[in-house]
Design an enzyme around this catalytic site. Sequence first.
Site, PDB file in Angstrom:
ATOM      1  N   ASN A 178       0.867  -1.180   0.000  1.00  0.00           N
ATOM      2  CA  ASN A 178       0.000   0.000   0.000  1.00  0.00           C
ATOM      3  C   ASN A 178       0.902   1.228   0.000  1.00  0.00           C
ATOM      4  O   ASN A 178       1.573   1.507   0.990  1.00  0.00           O
ATOM      5  CB  ASN A 178      -0.882  -0.048   1.258  1.00  0.00           C
ATOM      6  CG  ASN A 178      -1.754   1.177   1.407  1.00  0.00           C
ATOM      7  OD1 ASN A 178      -1.786   2.040   0.534  1.00  0.00           O
ATOM      8  ND2 ASN A 178      -2.463   1.258   2.522  1.00  0.00           N
ATOM      9  N   LYS A 183       0.053   4.274  -0.169  1.00  0.00           N
ATOM     10  CA  LYS A 183      -0.578   5.419   0.519  1.00  0.00           C
ATOM     11  C   LYS A 183      -0.369   6.712  -0.287  1.00  0.00           C
ATOM     12  O   LYS A 183      -0.370   6.661  -1.514  1.00  0.00           O
ATOM     13  CB  LYS A 183      -0.044   5.517   1.953  1.00  0.00           C
ATOM     14  CG  LYS A 183      -0.227   4.189   2.710  1.00  0.00           C
ATOM     15  CD  LYS A 183       0.006   4.289   4.197  1.00  0.00           C
ATOM     16  CE  LYS A 183      -0.214   2.920   4.832  1.00  0.00           C
ATOM     17  NZ  LYS A 183      -0.055   2.939   6.274  1.00  0.00           N
ATOM     18  N   HIS A 213      -9.346   0.571   5.085  1.00  0.00           N
ATOM     19  CA  HIS A 213      -8.051   0.772   5.741  1.00  0.00           C
ATOM     20  C   HIS A 213      -8.253   1.673   6.961  1.00  0.00           C
ATOM     21  O   HIS A 213      -9.069   2.595   6.925  1.00  0.00           O
ATOM     22  CB  HIS A 213      -7.054   1.397   4.766  1.00  0.00           C
ATOM     23  CG  HIS A 213      -5.664   1.422   5.331  1.00  0.00           C
ATOM     24  ND1 HIS A 213      -5.270   2.389   6.210  1.00  0.00           N
ATOM     25  CD2 HIS A 213      -4.634   0.569   5.192  1.00  0.00           C
ATOM     26  CE1 HIS A 213      -4.017   2.135   6.575  1.00  0.00           C
ATOM     27  NE2 HIS A 213      -3.604   1.041   5.974  1.00  0.00           N
ATOM     28  N   GLU A 242      -6.716   4.077   8.104  1.00  0.00           N
ATOM     29  CA  GLU A 242      -6.578   5.522   7.857  1.00  0.00           C
ATOM     30  C   GLU A 242      -7.839   6.082   7.207  1.00  0.00           C
ATOM     31  O   GLU A 242      -8.227   7.217   7.461  1.00  0.00           O
ATOM     32  CB  GLU A 242      -5.319   5.787   7.013  1.00  0.00           C
ATOM     33  CG  GLU A 242      -4.062   5.579   7.852  1.00  0.00           C
ATOM     34  CD  GLU A 242      -2.870   5.034   7.093  1.00  0.00           C
ATOM     35  OE1 GLU A 242      -2.817   5.164   5.866  1.00  0.00           O
ATOM     36  OE2 GLU A 242      -1.972   4.457   7.755  1.00  0.00           O
ATOM     37  N   GLU A 278      -5.265  -5.658  10.324  1.00  0.00           N
ATOM     38  CA  GLU A 278      -4.265  -4.631  10.592  1.00  0.00           C
ATOM     39  C   GLU A 278      -4.556  -3.961  11.935  1.00  0.00           C
ATOM     40  O   GLU A 278      -5.356  -3.017  11.995  1.00  0.00           O
ATOM     41  CB  GLU A 278      -4.282  -3.578   9.482  1.00  0.00           C
ATOM     42  CG  GLU A 278      -3.970  -4.144   8.115  1.00  0.00           C
ATOM     43  CD  GLU A 278      -3.406  -3.079   7.188  1.00  0.00           C
ATOM     44  OE1 GLU A 278      -2.270  -3.245   6.741  1.00  0.00           O
ATOM     45  OE2 GLU A 278      -4.094  -2.072   6.959  1.00  0.00           O
ATOM     46  N   GLY A 319       2.413   1.691  10.895  1.00  0.00           N
ATOM     47  CA  GLY A 319       3.324   2.820  10.797  1.00  0.00           C
ATOM     48  C   GLY A 319       4.025   3.162  12.094  1.00  0.00           C
ATOM     49  O   GLY A 319       4.665   4.206  12.212  1.00  0.00           O
TER      50      GLY A 319
HETATM   51  P1  PGA Z   1       2.937  -0.117   7.701  1.00  0.00           P
HETATM   52  O1  PGA Z   1       1.476   0.081   7.075  1.00  0.00           O
HETATM   53  O2  PGA Z   1       3.518  -1.348   7.058  1.00  0.00           O
HETATM   54  O3  PGA Z   1       3.682   1.130   7.343  1.00  0.00           O
HETATM   55  O4  PGA Z   1       2.759  -0.299   9.161  1.00  0.00           O
HETATM   56  C1  PGA Z   1       0.641  -1.017   6.885  1.00  0.00           C
HETATM   57  C2  PGA Z   1      -0.648  -0.562   6.271  1.00  0.00           C
HETATM   58  O5  PGA Z   1      -1.159   0.498   6.639  1.00  0.00           O
HETATM   59  O6  PGA Z   1      -1.198  -1.267   5.404  1.00  0.00           O
END
Ligand code: PGA
Length: 251
Positions: A11, A13, A96, A98, A168, A174
């Site tokens: 991803n 982003k 997701h 976010e 997740e 993150g």
């Molecule tokens: P990350 O993100 O690997 O940076 O923790 C995972 C995601 O949001 O899919």
Amino acid sequence: MTKRTPIIAGNWKMHNTLAESAALIEALKTAGNKNNAEVIVAPSFTSLAKVAELAKGSHIQVACQDVHWEDKGAFTSAVSPVQAKDAGATHAILGHSERRSVFGDTDEILNKKVAAALRHGLTIIFCVGETLQEREANETIAVINGQLENGLKGYSAEDLKGMVIAYEPVWAIGTGKTATPEQAQEVHAAIRQFLADKYGKEYADATRILYGGSVKDSNVDEIMAQPDVDGALVGGQALLADKFARIINFN
Ligand code: PGA
């Protein structure tokens, strides 16, 4: 037990210019795929068509990071499933964390987005996960079951054939904090049980459940070793060709 083809998804982003996206997909095309995983990348919408074009004929598939629930209309800044598909997406990441926490995607909204993706044959990667507060209150499984129940409401196993689930934990995204392989396995097994209860054992056995949240080249092997972990959804390290290549080629 059913053999499930692993999925390694990246991803991207809100990262990467067109040039950066092109360089990354070109590097990944030659990165090998020793596990014959399904490799998927999810660029931002500005790079989607370009990445899909460059990925054509390779083993890499392209996802969008979200879709609007309508096919078209006066929805400034939104992207419809028709447009995402037209640009070359075969998969759509929905829910997701976010999107849920920053943009207010509720279970009800996600249920409409699920409908939109299904209408246009986009394979859904449906994300679920608990916050740290919810985990500490022992609500993890209840929260995830609720997200699945409400987000997927109204659809049968036949409708949802091929759908991918991504677990997740919000506290691991993150943050550099990864769930332990045991924590991931426990939740993945619970998700598979939910799917079995709701859609039948055959559906549950065939469904790929990905782990996401600080997956790295250094921890992917132990995460992938868990029996109910069928792949990874990667954020940060999906932007680094050498790191993501190592994740694709997990041991
Ligand atoms: P990350 O993100 O690997 O940076 O923790 C995972 C995601 O949001 O899919």
